[in-house]
Scaffold this active site. Sequence first.
Site, PDB file in Angstrom:
ATOM      1  N   GLU A 117       6.039  -1.646  -8.942  1.00 23.50           N
ATOM      2  CA  GLU A 117       6.455  -0.887  -7.762  1.00 23.50           C
ATOM      3  C   GLU A 117       7.953  -1.023  -7.497  1.00 23.50           C
ATOM      4  O   GLU A 117       8.418  -0.812  -6.371  1.00 23.50           O
ATOM      5  CB  GLU A 117       5.670  -1.347  -6.524  1.00 23.50           C
ATOM      6  N   HIS A 141       4.882  -5.792  -0.020  1.00 22.49           N
ATOM      7  CA  HIS A 141       3.686  -4.956  -0.168  1.00 22.49           C
ATOM      8  C   HIS A 141       2.491  -5.847  -0.447  1.00 22.49           C
ATOM      9  O   HIS A 141       2.566  -6.774  -1.262  1.00 22.49           O
ATOM     10  CB  HIS A 141       3.867  -3.959  -1.320  1.00 22.49           C
ATOM     11  N   HIS A 143      -2.226  -6.049   0.007  1.00 24.62           N
ATOM     12  CA  HIS A 143      -3.495  -5.370   0.221  1.00 24.62           C
ATOM     13  C   HIS A 143      -4.193  -6.006   1.427  1.00 24.62           C
ATOM     14  O   HIS A 143      -5.203  -6.691   1.274  1.00 24.62           O
ATOM     15  CB  HIS A 143      -4.354  -5.453  -1.037  1.00 24.62           C
ATOM     16  N   HIS A 212      -5.369   1.424   0.077  1.00 21.13           N
ATOM     17  CA  HIS A 212      -4.610   0.628  -0.895  1.00 21.13           C
ATOM     18  C   HIS A 212      -3.941  -0.580  -0.250  1.00 21.13           C
ATOM     19  O   HIS A 212      -4.177  -1.713  -0.659  1.00 21.13           O
ATOM     20  CB  HIS A 212      -3.562   1.522  -1.577  1.00 21.13           C
TER      21      HIS A 212
END
Length: 274
Positions: A117, A141, A143, A212
């Site tokens: 990413e 980032h 989950h 996501h």
Amino acid sequence: MQAILSSWFVQGMIKATSDMWLKGWDERNGGNVSLRLTAEDVTPYESDFYPQPRHEALSQPMPALADCWFIVTGSGKFFRNVQLDPADSLVVLQVDSDGKGYRIFWGLTNGGLPTSELASHFQSHIVRMGVTHGHDRVIMHCHATNLIALSYVLELDTAKFTRELWEGSTECLVVFPDGVGIVPWMVPGTDAIGDATSEQMQRHSLVLWPFHGIFGTGPTLDDAFGLIDTAEKSAEVMVKVRSMGGKKQTISTEELIALGKRFGVTPMEVALRV
């Protein structure tokens, strides 16, 4: 010269990734973190740099990040193992002077690349550097379980999703008065999802990837972690509220406005009108 493993930025990444795994946000190799560094941050550790740094091309030119330094989690690396082998799990890199590629100066001892990413991170860094005049240095980032769960049952509307989280915990409006941006479901690891995320980062410090995970930003690793942690806690509350039959009462619009005034923040107007 000092050992880079003892640097504040390596130690900070170890703590952040360990905490994120313990929270259950980063299974297997899920999640990624990047921290923008200064030349002054890395100079004391040059003796640990590779004598011939490996060069890699970026998927698109990033001239706004020319010569910038970053420490980033590696692609395919498990967060639970960062504390065991940070030199293989992390990477210190510098973007080229033309912004078309980068050189790896430390880390990834067993090979590999920075997070898949990276484009999303870099695009968001560029935006947040402009929005905050360079103050924001972290893109994170993960989950986050309950935020993902809510993306299946709430309308994917920024104002409505934000309002739900503001009502889930009193501190939320204070911590993220700018609300939560939302992008459509998209294939991860692409320039396209990076473009969509960075566009939302113009207005929001949190961006939801439905089904996501979540992207968060902040000046420090603690700030970015705390931002996501606060939103995720509220999401957990709202998941439990739904399991108990739904709300019978909640924080009112007038109370949210009063909260903003008390703490000197300006709530996102559209979320107040929901």
